[in-house]
Every structure is written in structure tokens, then in C-alpha cells.
Design a protein around this motif. Sequence first.
Motif, PDB file in Angstrom:
ATOM      1  N   THR A 164       0.798  -1.640   0.066  1.00  0.00           N
ATOM      2  CA  THR A 164      -0.329  -0.039   0.143  1.00  0.00           C
ATOM      3  C   THR A 164       0.912   1.182   0.705  1.00  0.00           C
ATOM      4  OG1 THR A 164      -2.046  -0.824   1.364  1.00  0.00           O
ATOM      5  CG2 THR A 164      -2.332   1.195   1.960  1.00  0.00           C
ATOM      6  N   PRO A 165       1.364   1.451   0.639  1.00  0.00           N
ATOM      7  CA  PRO A 165       2.476   2.743   0.838  1.00  0.00           C
ATOM      8  C   PRO A 165       3.847   2.586  -0.112  1.00  0.00           C
ATOM      9  CG  PRO A 165       3.695   1.317   2.716  1.00  0.00           C
ATOM     10  CD  PRO A 165       2.356   0.224   2.271  1.00  0.00           C
ATOM     11  N   THR A 174      -1.486  -2.969  -3.741  1.00  0.00           N
ATOM     12  CA  THR A 174      -1.791  -2.935  -2.410  1.00  0.00           C
ATOM     13  C   THR A 174      -2.720  -4.111  -1.631  1.00  0.00           C
ATOM     14  OG1 THR A 174      -4.682  -2.857  -2.629  1.00  0.00           O
ATOM     15  CG2 THR A 174      -3.536  -0.473  -3.079  1.00  0.00           C
ATOM     16  N   HIS A 186       4.677  10.362  -2.833  1.00  0.00           N
ATOM     17  CA  HIS A 186       3.217  10.583  -1.684  1.00  0.00           C
ATOM     18  C   HIS A 186       2.778  11.782  -1.512  1.00  0.00           C
ATOM     19  CE1 HIS A 186       6.612   6.809  -1.313  1.00  0.00           C
ATOM     20  NE2 HIS A 186       5.293   6.726  -0.546  1.00  0.00           N
ATOM     21  N   SER A 187       1.632  11.952  -0.759  1.00  0.00           N
ATOM     22  CA  SER A 187       0.610  13.006  -0.266  1.00  0.00           C
ATOM     23  C   SER A 187       0.693  13.575   0.756  1.00  0.00           C
ATOM     24  CB  SER A 187      -0.670  13.206  -0.968  1.00  0.00           C
ATOM     25  OG  SER A 187      -1.523  11.883  -0.580  1.00  0.00           O
ATOM     26  N   ASP A 188       1.766  12.578   1.418  1.00  0.00           N
ATOM     27  CA  ASP A 188       1.223  12.750   3.154  1.00  0.00           C
ATOM     28  C   ASP A 188       3.130  12.785   3.812  1.00  0.00           C
ATOM     29  OD1 ASP A 188       1.464  10.444   2.851  1.00  0.00           O
ATOM     30  OD2 ASP A 188       0.851   9.954   4.726  1.00  0.00           O
ATOM     31  N   THR A 228       2.730   7.250   3.595  1.00  0.00           N
ATOM     32  CA  THR A 228       2.089   6.313   3.785  1.00  0.00           C
ATOM     33  C   THR A 228       1.012   6.224   3.231  1.00  0.00           C
ATOM     34  OG1 THR A 228      -0.008   7.120   5.337  1.00  0.00           O
ATOM     35  CG2 THR A 228       1.740   6.021   6.239  1.00  0.00           C
ATOM     36  N   THR A 229       0.600   7.704   1.988  1.00  0.00           N
ATOM     37  CA  THR A 229      -0.444   7.386   1.594  1.00  0.00           C
ATOM     38  C   THR A 229       1.011   7.466  -0.406  1.00  0.00           C
ATOM     39  OG1 THR A 229      -1.892   8.465   2.753  1.00  0.00           O
ATOM     40  CG2 THR A 229      -2.437   8.644   0.476  1.00  0.00           C
TER      41      THR A 229
END
Length: 670
Positions: free
Chosen positions: A428-429, A481, A514-516, A520-521
Motif C-alpha cells: 500500500t505505501p 495494495t 507520497h502526498s502526506d 504512507t499514501t
Amino acid sequence: MNFINLKNLMNLETKVVLWLIASLAISVTLLRELWAGLWEMLSPDWIFGQYHASPWAVLSLCLIWLYLRRRQIWGEMLEGCRVSESKISGGKTLQTFKPSKLYKPFNFLLGLALVAGAVLMPAIQDFLVFRMLLALLGVFVIFFGRAARLPSILLGIYGFAISFPLLIERFAELPYALGAIKPMAWVLTILGYPLHVQGQLLHLATSGGEAISVAVTAACAGPATMGVFLALFVLMMLDTPLPPRKAAWVFLIGVAGTWLQNFVRLVMLMAVAYYLGEKAMWTAHLWTIYVVFPLWYLLFAFIYFHQAGGRRAGRRASGQQSRPLMPEKVAAGLKTALQTIVLLVLLAALPVVARFTTALANPDRILEPGFETVTSWTYSETDIDYTDGAQSTAWTTQGTYSYLLSAPGNTNIGNSKYTQILQSVNFTPLDRISFDARLSAGTNVKFEARVMVGTTIVWSQAITTTATSYLHNEIDVSSYTGSQNLIFQVITVAAANNIAMSTYYDNIKLWGSHSDSARTTVANTFASYGDIVYMYGEGFDTTGTYKVAYYDGGTINDGVDGAKLQTDTYTDDADGVLDLSQVRPADYSLASYGTWNAVVYKTTGTMPASYDLVSKADAAYVVSDSFTVQQAAIPEFSTVMAAIAVAGLCSGVYLWMRRRQRQAQVLGAG
């Protein structure tokens, strides 16, 4: 009527009409790309969304100054359209005028050269308007000659204002940035703030304990603001000139003050970040320019006109009264207010433009990626005639060991039989996986090396008799994922009887966007203003130091094929995790949207100037990742709006003070 007579009868109105017709013809026929992009450049999406308001604002200021001198220019145009003659009649000398020729040879050649220069200039979108104005100026020179002097100067000012930030970003990025970083770090250290400087990256902890990292680029140091100030100063000198000595020291004060006001703005931003947090800091980032630069320009304009008013000293000495430019109480109050603001800001703030937020601690996502130990990996085979997999020192690209899958060469291995090593991984990450491999076999097309996610083959390579190393194999796994097996495998594609085979795997790395801030995303598209691209990597040397460079999407805006935007240097942690690098597209107004790339190099290498020069064959190359930055993510809305508001405010301040000076001079003369 022949052509000679036509030239002799030429008047001002006819020349103006011909100038307009010729200018339109050149623009339509030779500058077609301008019209193709003009409506886009005038659209709110371009102006507000692409950080191009500042050039329009400077051009507007030049047009204002042109309007102020309209009578002078019109008079010069009129003088160029007639020739005086003296005649004696009745014992008196009479001055008469007749229409001038259509053009003079020198003016024609000079104007033609300007038009040619406009046509031959590279079609870079930032300079399309400049090219059109240069062509119009060239035609104007042909018809009106000396009347083009002031328009030429104003066009030069506009060209300088749009070129100066580009020149700084292209040729003095690091020195200009360090010019802000070093004094800020010195001040903060003296004030006792917990600050760690790492190249252009500054790390600090807020009063609430939040860890923040901020990067200071050349854009943070204010080249656009400096360009606007330099344009304003030249315009002021054209309108209300100072004696050379006064002009020199007033100019130096202006340059120093413009740098200092940007320094103060950075301090204010980081004061907000330190005491109120990141979100409040970004809000302040939107509006501080509305306050700081106008206050500074107000003070500078006061100083400038005070010096310009010094010419009235002779009248005062002779007993004539002169009205002050500004009431003494107002001037004293303004100075006190400005001094108080600067003092409070310097005492309260951390002077950096905050751009990055540090990542939270991340657990390792692939264990033992360099095969220095293999307790987290599981070996299996479907034919006992394979040699059991094991660590090997025979071939490595990182550390001491690689992992070897092999066949001995004296056994018979059936078709579709594999030997492999796997680990269960949460995908997922994960964004991108990179690895190295070396393949060789005794016969062609019997074995195939594969990398799989679950049952899906994501990389494969036939094993041949020629021992071949495949380095930096980069696989996009962002679509997977959940927990799945990451498998490194060799499988037979035909029965392999008495055929030796060896396959080495090594140097597994994770690298992705990643967006965060927690990384993690996974995100591969960044579409909104203010988006930050957070990079995360694993599998790096546990004591390694790396360079990370970001390259933009191509030639859309900047004319460079994947221009390098920033280069940072990082040392990974004890687990080989690289999780401090990030980029905020909105900080790069000149960047092209599209496919961006984040490239990691060893510090022993030199980061290429553009992405088209990046090569995996470079010994210093480590890994790269690509992501999409849409047009809306690039603009810096605050600076765009500030350019418009500040330009209007500065014009108002200047014209108000100019009017008061003229009134004071009239009263003094009376």
C-alpha cells in the motif's frame, strides 16, 4: 502623384496609421505564435495560476510612466514629421514648416534590425509579449526616429524585470539562496533558536514540538522583488532624476533595503510557523508581501523625494519658503512604526520560507533489502536439482552480499520449475522498487529471471550464455495494495538438462512520491496549489550521503528539457531510510508542469543540469521516480496577487509623492 511627392507630403496622422498597419502585419505574419498564446497569457488561469502577474505589473508601470511623458513623446513625433525652412519676405525672416520624408535611412536600418531581432528571438512564452513590443518599437523607430528614445528605455526596463529572476535561478541559484540562509542562520543561532542547517535545508522544532524542515531556494531570497525594485528605481530616475552622487547612494540604500525587507518577510513567516504551526505559517505566506514591500517602498520613496527636494536649498537660503513633502510628525511616526516592526520581527522569528514538513518515523517496508542478512526472506524451489539459494560475495553492487539462485550444471531440471526467494510486503505505501541483477547460463533460452508481486510478473529477462548485469531496474508498484509476496525468481521455460545457471539479486531500493508527511499514501499526481511531494526511500547505505534532484516536466514554460529545480543533500538513517526529501511545485513559478522526476545520486557524482542528461550508466546514479504535476499545482497565488496589489500601491505612493513635490516646488518658486 509619384513616390517622392508622397514622402514629402507625409504628415503625423498618416505615419501613425502606417505604423499601426505595419505593426499589425508583422505581428500577424511573423509572430503568429504570439497570437496563439496571447489569449492564454491574458487568461486568469495563466496570470494567477502560473505566477506571471509580476511581468504584467511591471509592464503596467512602464505604460503609466509612458503616459506621464505622453506630451514629450508626441512633441518629438511631431518634430520628426516636419522640416523647418527660413524665408525672407518684405525684409522679415519667416519660419515655415513642411512635411518630412517618410523615413530616414539610419532610422530605417535601426528599426529593421529591431524587427529582425524580435522575429529571430527564441519563441519562449515568457518573452512573447516582449518580442511583440520589440517589433512594434522597431517599426516606430522607422517612422518616428528620436521619438522612440523613451519607449526604448521603458521596453528595456520591462525586459530586464522579466529576465532578472530567470538569470538568478539559472546561473546563481545557490549563491543567491545562501545569501539569505547564512545571515539568517547566524541571527537565529545568536537568538538561541534550535536550528540545524544542511545545505539549503534548515531543520527546526516549533514551540509545540512539531519537527519542521524548510528549504530556502533562490526564489525565497527575492530575485523577483529585487527586479521590481530595480525597475521602479530606473522609472523614478527617468521621472524625477537625482544628481549622480545622490543617485548612487540612494540606489545602494534601495538595494540593501529591498534585500532586508525580504529578510524581514522570511522572519515573519517563520515566527508564525514557530509559534502557531505550519497551517498558520502558510496563511501568513499568502499575505505578508502585501505589508512588507509596500511599507519598504513607502519609506524608500520618502527618502528619494527628500533627496530630490534638496535642490530647493538655494531657494530656502534666499528666503523663499518651501512646503515640506510630508508633515514632520507624519514622517517621524512612519519611521518609528517601521523601526518597531523590524525590531519585533527580528526578535520573534525564524527567518526562512517554510516549504517542507518533515516526515514522521516510518517502519521499514522491505526488510533486509541488501541481503546482508536473510532471516526475513523465505527460499523455496519446485525442483530439488536446483542449488539451494544462499548469500554470495561473488557479485555485489551494494554491501558485502548479494543473493544467488543457481543450478549446478549436472542435473536435469524440468520445464516450468522455479527457484525463488520471497518476502511478504505491504504494498500500500510503496511506489517504485529498484534492484540489480546479474544473469548467466550455459545455454540460451532455458531459464528466465523474474520479479513478481504475488502472481503478477512485473519484470522478466531471458538468461543467456553471456553474463549480463542489469542495473537500476525500476518497477512501478503503486497500483498494488495490501500484503503480497515480493518474489525474486528464476524459472525454466524449457527443460534444462545439464545446464549451469547463476542469477544474483542485490541492492533492492524503495523510492517514491507520497502526498502526506508520514509517507504512507502513495501519490503520483499532484493537482492542487500547495501540494507537497514527499519522497520516501529504503535500502540505501546505512552511513550514506546522497543528493536528490528534482526535474520539471519539459519545455512547456522554461524552454529546458526537464530543467533541474533543486538539489538537496541528505544522510540516510541507520536503517538506510531516506525520508527527508520533498518538493513543493508552487515554489517554482518557472517550472513546467507534466512529468517530474526525483533522481538520487551519490555525492561523488554531479547532478545533470536537465533530466535528458540523466543516465543510469553514470556510476553515481542510484534511483529515480516520476510523478505528474498538473498546471494548477505550480502557481504561487500569494506572489501573483501581491505583484498586482504592490504594483498598484507603489504606483499610487509614487504619484502622490510626486504630486506633493511638484506642489512644493511651485509654492517655493512663488
